[in-house]
Enzyme design. Sequence first.
Site, PDB file in Angstrom:
ATOM      1  N   GLU A 194       0.835  -1.205   0.000  1.00  0.00           N
ATOM      2  CA  GLU A 194       0.000   0.000   0.000  1.00  0.00           C
ATOM      3  C   GLU A 194       0.869   1.253   0.000  1.00  0.00           C
ATOM      4  OE1 GLU A 194      -1.545   2.377   3.476  1.00  0.00           O
ATOM      5  OE2 GLU A 194      -3.119   0.857   3.256  1.00  0.00           O
ATOM      6  N   ASP A 244      -5.148  -4.527  -2.775  1.00  0.00           N
ATOM      7  CA  ASP A 244      -5.163  -3.078  -3.001  1.00  0.00           C
ATOM      8  C   ASP A 244      -3.762  -2.563  -3.302  1.00  0.00           C
ATOM      9  OD1 ASP A 244      -4.307  -3.437  -0.316  1.00  0.00           O
ATOM     10  OD2 ASP A 244      -5.084  -1.477   0.274  1.00  0.00           O
TER      11      ASP A 244
END
Length: 327
Positions: free
Chosen positions: A53, A110
């Site tokens: 991330e 993600d």
Amino acid sequence: MGRSGAFSHERRIDRNIGAAPRPSASWDQFKAAFVQPDGRVIDTGNGGISHTESQGYGMVLAEAAGDRETFDAIHGWTERTLARSEDALFSWRYVPTDPDPVADRNNATDGDILIAWALTRAGARWGDRRYKTRAAAIRKSIHDLMVRPMGDHVFLLPGTSGFENPGRLTLNPSYYIWPALSLFQQVDGAKMWGPVIAGGEALLRGARFGPLRLPTDWVDVAAPNDFTPAFGRPPLFGFDAIRVPLYLMMDGRMDAARELSGFWRSYQSRGAPIPATVNVVTGEVAPYALSDGAMAVANRLLDVPAAPKAPMSDYYSAVLQELCSMV
């Protein structure tokens, strides 16, 4: 680095993703606070670890600022340190104080999406075939490995392990990075990404809980289309879910974003501090207010003039502030 998986065709990318760089002052501050010279992006709120991330956000922000040198440093560290050999995805976390800093080989979808998004944008901006090829490989691995059917839809798993149970998937609505998925569809085509986007839209509609009609950070879905707050996790509209309206705004989905504004608006209308989290079942709120970064998201959604950016000391708050500049 894993298999290349590059596609035989490549659609022309809308040039708005390669628009002129933003003013560099805030990026320079972010870089000074969180990006090491070797390209590691430090999460100051989690003991100085790094993860896909943080690396992905760093790459997205560096590309948006037109800072290719820093982009390459962040990308290079990520590939050297976190790339998995069995596919084109990445181990999700680096803990510098551990004997094996990358002991957990699971990915975080993600983070993979952020890295692929940044590389796709960088390939369009700087015309470098290496970025485009690597981005295509990551996109293909995400699609091949992280998409699961459930009921009438397909959904994105948050990681390769730990999120599948008999008859149930555990999902994270904030892992649907809408501007990235829209770009993936533009590059690879609707046949590949259209069902993924449709599944995310179904999740947006179905994961609206309690009187406030808000999504939770984590959601369980079972067939046929049964959405509930995730078992064993607090049913909070919290630090993950704050990104749901942000990503919707970044993708121009303003109506969908505004549907999530009622809770924040109720506090804003009476001039009260907005709590950082709310339990969507009980209505219990955190005893502390939104961070500066989360407040930037709320202000953008509520059409409140942006406050001056606070000093950048907390990584996640600073990321949210910087992403709001891209809305």
